[in-house]
Design a protein around this motif. Sequence first.
Motif, PDB file in Angstrom:
ATOM      1  N   GLY A 495      -8.961 -12.891  -8.749  1.00 29.42           N
ATOM      2  CA  GLY A 495      -8.704 -11.974  -9.736  1.00 29.42           C
ATOM      3  C   GLY A 495      -7.609 -10.496  -8.667  1.00 29.42           C
ATOM      4  N   TYR A 496      -6.737 -10.245  -9.158  1.00 28.33           N
ATOM      5  CA  TYR A 496      -5.559  -9.555  -8.756  1.00 28.33           C
ATOM      6  C   TYR A 496      -5.208  -8.258  -9.636  1.00 28.33           C
ATOM      7  CZ  TYR A 496      -1.514 -11.638 -10.543  1.00 28.33           C
ATOM      8  OH  TYR A 496      -0.764 -12.351 -11.912  1.00 28.33           O
ATOM      9  N   SER A 497      -4.884  -7.609  -8.630  1.00 30.29           N
ATOM     10  CA  SER A 497      -4.870  -6.108  -9.880  1.00 30.29           C
ATOM     11  C   SER A 497      -3.475  -5.153  -9.044  1.00 30.29           C
ATOM     12  CB  SER A 497      -5.573  -5.188  -9.532  1.00 30.29           C
ATOM     13  OG  SER A 497      -6.986  -5.477 -10.228  1.00 30.29           O
ATOM     14  N   LEU A 498      -2.403  -4.814 -10.397  1.00 28.84           N
ATOM     15  CA  LEU A 498      -1.550  -4.534  -9.953  1.00 28.84           C
ATOM     16  C   LEU A 498      -1.008  -3.389 -10.043  1.00 28.84           C
ATOM     17  CD1 LEU A 498       1.286  -7.700 -11.027  1.00 28.84           C
ATOM     18  CD2 LEU A 498       0.046  -7.289  -8.624  1.00 28.84           C
ATOM     19  N   ILE A 499      -0.647  -2.171  -9.109  1.00 25.52           N
ATOM     20  CA  ILE A 499       0.074  -0.868  -9.383  1.00 25.52           C
ATOM     21  C   ILE A 499       1.134  -0.140  -9.367  1.00 25.52           C
ATOM     22  CG2 ILE A 499      -1.457   0.053  -7.356  1.00 25.52           C
ATOM     23  CD1 ILE A 499      -2.089   2.282  -9.466  1.00 25.52           C
ATOM     24  N   GLU A 500       1.552   0.316 -10.023  1.00 25.97           N
ATOM     25  CA  GLU A 500       3.176   1.134  -9.588  1.00 25.97           C
ATOM     26  C   GLU A 500       3.425   2.416  -9.192  1.00 25.97           C
ATOM     27  OE1 GLU A 500       7.764   0.930 -11.278  1.00 25.97           O
ATOM     28  OE2 GLU A 500       5.555   0.884 -12.740  1.00 25.97           O
ATOM     29  N   ILE A 501       3.811   2.266  -7.862  1.00 27.33           N
ATOM     30  CA  ILE A 501       3.660   3.859  -7.608  1.00 27.33           C
ATOM     31  C   ILE A 501       5.209   4.084  -7.097  1.00 27.33           C
ATOM     32  CG2 ILE A 501       2.787   5.216  -5.920  1.00 27.33           C
ATOM     33  CD1 ILE A 501       0.765   4.020  -7.476  1.00 27.33           C
ATOM     34  N   ASP A 502       5.559   4.628  -7.323  1.00 31.29           N
ATOM     35  CA  ASP A 502       7.340   5.051  -6.989  1.00 31.29           C
ATOM     36  C   ASP A 502       8.010   4.156  -6.612  1.00 31.29           C
ATOM     37  OD1 ASP A 502       6.574   8.233  -6.495  1.00 31.29           O
ATOM     38  OD2 ASP A 502       6.046   7.718  -4.486  1.00 31.29           O
ATOM     39  N   GLY A 503       7.847   3.811  -8.330  1.00 30.31           N
ATOM     40  CA  GLY A 503       8.517   2.582  -7.879  1.00 30.31           C
ATOM     41  C   GLY A 503       8.359   1.136  -7.431  1.00 30.31           C
ATOM     42  N   LYS A 504       7.647   0.920  -7.185  1.00 31.10           N
ATOM     43  CA  LYS A 504       7.146  -0.265  -5.701  1.00 31.10           C
ATOM     44  C   LYS A 504       5.533  -0.959  -6.906  1.00 31.10           C
ATOM     45  CE  LYS A 504       6.181  -1.795  -1.118  1.00 31.10           C
ATOM     46  NZ  LYS A 504       5.711  -1.473  -0.082  1.00 31.10           N
ATOM     47  N   ILE A 505       6.059  -1.888  -6.435  1.00 31.02           N
ATOM     48  CA  ILE A 505       4.056  -2.784  -7.069  1.00 31.02           C
ATOM     49  C   ILE A 505       3.361  -3.216  -5.224  1.00 31.02           C
ATOM     50  CG2 ILE A 505       3.861  -4.745  -8.460  1.00 31.02           C
ATOM     51  CD1 ILE A 505       5.076  -3.030 -10.236  1.00 31.02           C
ATOM     52  N   HIS A 506       2.324  -2.383  -5.665  1.00 31.20           N
ATOM     53  CA  HIS A 506       0.971  -3.020  -4.650  1.00 31.20           C
ATOM     54  C   HIS A 506       0.209  -3.892  -5.937  1.00 31.20           C
ATOM     55  CE1 HIS A 506       2.523   0.307  -2.062  1.00 31.20           C
ATOM     56  NE2 HIS A 506       2.912   1.333  -3.840  1.00 31.20           N
ATOM     57  N   ASN A 507      -0.078  -4.968  -4.467  1.00 32.46           N
ATOM     58  CA  ASN A 507      -1.077  -6.011  -4.626  1.00 32.46           C
ATOM     59  C   ASN A 507      -2.031  -6.451  -4.333  1.00 32.46           C
ATOM     60  OD1 ASN A 507      -2.969  -8.696  -5.855  1.00 32.46           O
ATOM     61  ND2 ASN A 507      -0.197  -9.587  -6.239  1.00 32.46           N
ATOM     62  N   PHE A 508      -3.521  -5.734  -5.325  1.00 30.69           N
ATOM     63  CA  PHE A 508      -4.282  -6.314  -5.330  1.00 30.69           C
ATOM     64  C   PHE A 508      -5.494  -6.730  -5.072  1.00 30.69           C
ATOM     65  CE2 PHE A 508      -3.191  -1.482  -4.287  1.00 30.69           C
ATOM     66  CZ  PHE A 508      -3.450  -0.739  -3.440  1.00 30.69           C
ATOM     67  N   THR A 509      -6.181  -7.801  -4.175  1.00 25.93           N
ATOM     68  CA  THR A 509      -7.496  -8.436  -4.565  1.00 25.93           C
ATOM     69  C   THR A 509      -8.859  -8.266  -4.144  1.00 25.93           C
ATOM     70  OG1 THR A 509      -6.788  -9.886  -2.612  1.00 25.93           O
ATOM     71  CG2 THR A 509      -5.611 -10.703  -4.647  1.00 25.93           C
ATOM     72  N   ILE A 510      -9.722  -9.110  -4.417  1.00 25.88           N
ATOM     73  CA  ILE A 510     -11.246  -8.225  -3.647  1.00 25.88           C
ATOM     74  C   ILE A 510     -11.326  -8.996  -2.725  1.00 25.88           C
ATOM     75  CG2 ILE A 510     -12.246 -10.749  -4.690  1.00 25.88           C
ATOM     76  CD1 ILE A 510     -14.580  -9.592  -6.002  1.00 25.88           C
ATOM     77  N   GLY A 511     -11.980  -7.694  -2.055  1.00 25.08           N
ATOM     78  CA  GLY A 511     -11.773  -7.695  -0.797  1.00 25.08           C
ATOM     79  C   GLY A 511     -11.098  -7.689  -0.219  1.00 25.08           C
ATOM     80  N   ASP A 512      -9.416  -7.233  -0.338  1.00 17.67           N
ATOM     81  CA  ASP A 512      -7.911  -7.540  -0.311  1.00 17.67           C
ATOM     82  C   ASP A 512      -7.988  -6.827   1.001  1.00 17.67           C
ATOM     83  OD1 ASP A 512      -5.489  -7.402   0.382  1.00 17.67           O
ATOM     84  OD2 ASP A 512      -4.909  -6.027  -1.054  1.00 17.67           O
ATOM     85  N   LYS A 513      -7.819  -7.034   2.314  1.00 22.64           N
ATOM     86  CA  LYS A 513      -7.728  -6.340   3.903  1.00 22.64           C
ATOM     87  C   LYS A 513      -6.349  -6.063   4.246  1.00 22.64           C
ATOM     88  CE  LYS A 513     -11.916  -5.846   4.772  1.00 22.64           C
ATOM     89  NZ  LYS A 513     -12.852  -4.870   4.433  1.00 22.64           N
ATOM     90  N   SER A 514      -5.493  -6.517   3.097  1.00 22.30           N
ATOM     91  CA  SER A 514      -3.981  -6.261   3.878  1.00 22.30           C
ATOM     92  C   SER A 514      -3.195  -5.392   3.309  1.00 22.30           C
ATOM     93  CB  SER A 514      -3.124  -7.778   3.142  1.00 22.30           C
ATOM     94  OG  SER A 514      -2.627  -7.548   1.591  1.00 22.30           O
TER      95      SER A 514
END
Length: 628
Positions: A495-514
């Motif tokens: 699973g992944y979730s996207l959030i946009e902050i200041d026009g930039k997309i940030h991608n998170f996955t479970i246990g993401d460390k990147s």
Amino acid sequence: MNYNVGSNNISSSSVLRTLGLKNPKLLLLQTCSNLSQLKIIHGHMIRTHLIFDVFAVSRLISFCIETPFKTNLLDYASRIFSQIHNSNLFIYNAMIRGYSGSEYPNQSFNFYIQLRRLGISPDNLTFPFLVKSCTHYGSLAMGVQAHSQVIKHGFEPDVYAQNSLVHMYATFGDIKAATHIFWRMSYVDVVSWTSMIAGYGKCGDIECARRLFDKMPEKNLVTWSTMISGYARNNRFDKAVELFRVLQSEGVQANEAVMASVISSCAHLGALEQGERAHDYVVRNKMTVNLILGTALVEMYARCGSIQKAIQVFEELPERDTLSWTALIAGLAMHGYAKKALKYFSEMVKTGLTPRDITFTAVLSACSHGGLVERGFEIFESMKREYGLEPRLEHYGCIVDLLGRAGKLQEAEKFVLDMPVTPNAPVWGALLGACRIHRNAEIGERVGNILIQLQPEHSGYYVLLSNIYSRANQWESATKMRQLMKEKGVKKPPGYSLIEIDGKIHNFTIGDKSHPEIEKIERMWDEIVRKIRVAGYTGNIADALFDIDEEERESALHRHSEKLAIAYGIMRTKARTPIRIVKNLRVCEDCHTATKLVSKVFERELIVRDRNRFHHFKEGACSCLDYW
């Protein structure tokens, strides 16, 4: 008189002027502005026998083919052609060209056959349009025949013929044939490059398409549009938006086609800020908001969580078709506004537009999310009765979902078994999802086994059935299901979730460390958990059904992708600012519960789009009323 049109000795314009001295009406073709005037000129040519002059009649036919009118004059040109007894190559080429872009492109081949039977030799203008006809008609077999004619008549080295062949093979997905011609061309222009880029994009080799794009010595707007739309079609939405920024930096003016692809990409990413910037670009550059662009804007705002803006854009559209109405209805359905979706559906019908298959899918989905069982059945039955539309599998699936969500599981199962068409995996999947919601292990087991037989590689069905067993405390069956997944090598997509902050997309996955701020993000979530525990949060480990102990399960829950995105949103946005998140999978119960409490404790509105719908979390409640 018989003129050799196109020769070096005499030009068509000079011949037209010469004929015009004796026949002034013929010169009026240059200023003809409507069909009535054209008929007057045609009548004059018949009365003065000018219609028998091959050049004069060729100009008349050519005018019909290249008409500036909105009315299609191809049939008119065909009737004139049928009365000619001495057609020349120019006239045949005009007819082939006219039909190549028409509803009946195969007619071009009939004119080509007539031309050859008369012993008239084709020229380099004949084949590009003949090949275009095959492309438009969708027949690779005809295209291969046209290619053989190109070779037979010695026009294979001609750049126009080569470009048309490259485009044809690329369109049909025969990238090997297109590449073979492309790399043998002595002169490669922007059309050649663009056709190859489009071909690679269609075949899914978007990386190769981009390498060609970067190698091009010169690009035009069509090339940019092809590359951006190629990214969008191949689900590389971030790359489509990124390339649009490059286009702007190079001073290229985008058109409506480019913007439709960019705005559609923003919709899939849930990138509201970037979508708003793209909309602003459209306004600033005074672009025409046509049906395609307008529908893309409605869909973008709806899919980015701004449904009120979607309604506003829709209401301001200069014209609307079934697709634009459907985009709004589907958006309202996703946000849980069932009654509003039904209101717009009724308004659409009142305008005289006929709903399409996808329109009914959208409105039935609205009924499902709103729990409107009776109204949903009424609309379903009206499809065939009032509109002559045979329900498709997706419509049956909506009814199963409608019954299942309402807790009518036995009725839903009977409906599936009584369907006049064989139910597919999504139909059974809707019922299995309902079994999970209402914790019905008996029906869930029957349905789950059917689904595993239908699609043994689909991880979601194993997981759903395993969760159903676990919630019913059938731990042995749950363990067996997980073991079966391992034996068959089936893996659940992350699973992944996207959030946009200041026009930039940030991608998170479970246990993401990147993520470069991951340590701060995890500390923030720990702080969030401490605060929502005070408000009554207890980790719901029902959805963390792995072979690990309880402490580890709770830790895994705290690292679900949407929780990391929420933590980052709270870190990086101002107090009381709404936080928007896009998730590729269905929101789990624990995340749903946690997000409701976050909205209450931190006084934030959180808008989460998951695989099924939108969830608007505010003041400790969700717009779905826990019915998803």
